[in-house]
Design an enzyme around this catalytic site. Sequence first.
Site, PDB file in Angstrom:
ATOM      1  CG  ASP A 138      -2.024   0.940   1.197  1.00  0.00           C
ATOM      2  OD1 ASP A 138      -2.039   1.766   0.275  1.00  0.00           O
ATOM      3  OD2 ASP A 138      -2.881   0.868   2.084  1.00  0.00           O
ATOM      4  CG  ASP A 163      -5.843  -4.602   1.571  1.00  0.00           C
ATOM      5  OD1 ASP A 163      -5.568  -4.094   2.683  1.00  0.00           O
ATOM      6  OD2 ASP A 163      -6.238  -3.923   0.615  1.00  0.00           O
ATOM      7  CB  CYS A 189     -13.009 -24.137   9.846  1.00  0.00           C
ATOM      8  SG  CYS A 189     -11.464 -23.317   9.419  1.00  0.00           S
ATOM      9  CB  CYS A 223      -7.890 -23.542   9.615  1.00  0.00           C
ATOM     10  SG  CYS A 223      -8.299 -23.371  11.364  1.00  0.00           S
ATOM     11  CB  CYS A 249     -10.873 -25.930  12.883  1.00  0.00           C
ATOM     12  SG  CYS A 249     -11.518 -24.269  13.190  1.00  0.00           S
ATOM     13  CG  HIS A 281     -10.690 -20.017  12.735  1.00  0.00           C
ATOM     14  ND1 HIS A 281     -11.297 -21.108  12.154  1.00  0.00           N
ATOM     15  CD2 HIS A 281     -11.657 -19.072  12.871  1.00  0.00           C
ATOM     16  CE1 HIS A 281     -12.580 -20.835  11.960  1.00  0.00           C
ATOM     17  NE2 HIS A 281     -12.827 -19.614  12.383  1.00  0.00           N
TER      18      HIS A 281
HETATM   19 ZN   LIG Z   1     -10.557 -23.001  11.504  1.00  0.00          ZN
END
Ligand SMILES: [Zn+2]
Length: 427
Positions: free
Chosen positions: A109, A317, A355, A357, A360, A386
């Site tokens: 940026d 973003d 999820c 991830c 999780c 997460h």
């Molecule tokens: Zn997760």
Amino acid sequence: MRCGLMSNPASRFGSVLSFSFEIKHAESNSLARVGTINTPHGPIQTPAFIPVGTKATVKSVLPEAMADLGAQALLSNAYHLYLQPGSDVLDEAGGLGTFMNWPGPTFTDSGGFQVLSLGVGFKKVLAMDAQTFRRDDVIAGNKDRLAHVDDEGVTFKSHLDGSMHRFTPEVSMQVQHQIGADIMFAFDECTTLHNTRPYQELAMDRTYAWALRCLDEHKRLTEERVGKTYQALFGVIQGAQYEDLRKKAARDLGSMESGGQSFDGFGIGGALDKGQLSTIISWVNEILPEDKPRHLLGIGAPEDLFVGVENGCDTFDCVLASRIARTSAVYTMEGRFNLSNSRFKRDFSPIDAECDCYTCANYTRAYMHHVFRGKEIVSATLATIHNERFIVRLVDQMRQALLDGNFADMKEQFLGRYLHRSGQSRD
Ligand SMILES: [Zn+2]
């Protein structure tokens, strides 16, 4: 796996041809499209969410974990890196990606937003509540004004040590070339909804003049910095909530050319009133050249990402996913909630059962509750993994839904659950 891309970035790509954008699918009933942005450090499949590592780090998370959770690129901030450690240090290190051990594409940026935020007295974000005030300087009324804008640039005081600095379009380009991200943004004057209409017009004229200066300096630096990979430059569309100003900015920057150099893509920035997000983005994207990528700056709430995608934005973003994670707030399919809440003390389910991830797969809400309550550092790491995965995956799912022809259904299903529960269970 993506880390394998990293080791030998510089020498293979040295020309303008190393940046390109291909559209693979465009919706017939909306502005939404699916594409690929090709950069010297690899492709970005769009639409895509780009996680933010402001100071060349996504706070509390290793780059390897960001790659594992599906981040295709990272965005850092030129203003922060200019102040610390200094853009010359990043240049010496071989550029932003090498410096922070991130092999994939990077964005910076321009610093305009941060510098101007100092000017209006806000620490983190520009207030986007149009209901309050409309005086040009009211926002800085009871605070030290840390930045002053003139036609040539912005003079500002470092938030770190109080030292004085000056950003002009040329300085911003020099700083961003030194930092070396694949995609940079032109230096613009970022206004707020609080500014008056005459001030918005003045700021737009300034942003126009600065955009031209950025193009010229960018061209000069690209030619001068031989042996470096090509860095793409995106123009930034301002104009606040005004239709004529937004459209004028899109027309002016969309067709701007200087010495054969034009913008490689566009950022949509500035004051975006949430209620008008869809309208404002469509004004701009109906005018901007179709064959160039469009980045919606600083927008990352799930419901807003749908609006951005269906109105033709390709990348996004936002610091929100990681910032709220550090305060124990997490996104789930059932809405956003706070892991510090005592109702999670004995909840041995994952944060979100749907999820995929790392957090999780391996931790429970009860454990997360425990580490947040105990102020353990790992709480930030696990919650950030997460939340970033949730948002990155959500935009990936939008991409797939566009390809499968069921975007509207997917949006309705997601928001039906997410917003319904968010309203009920947020604490
Ligand atoms: Zn997760």
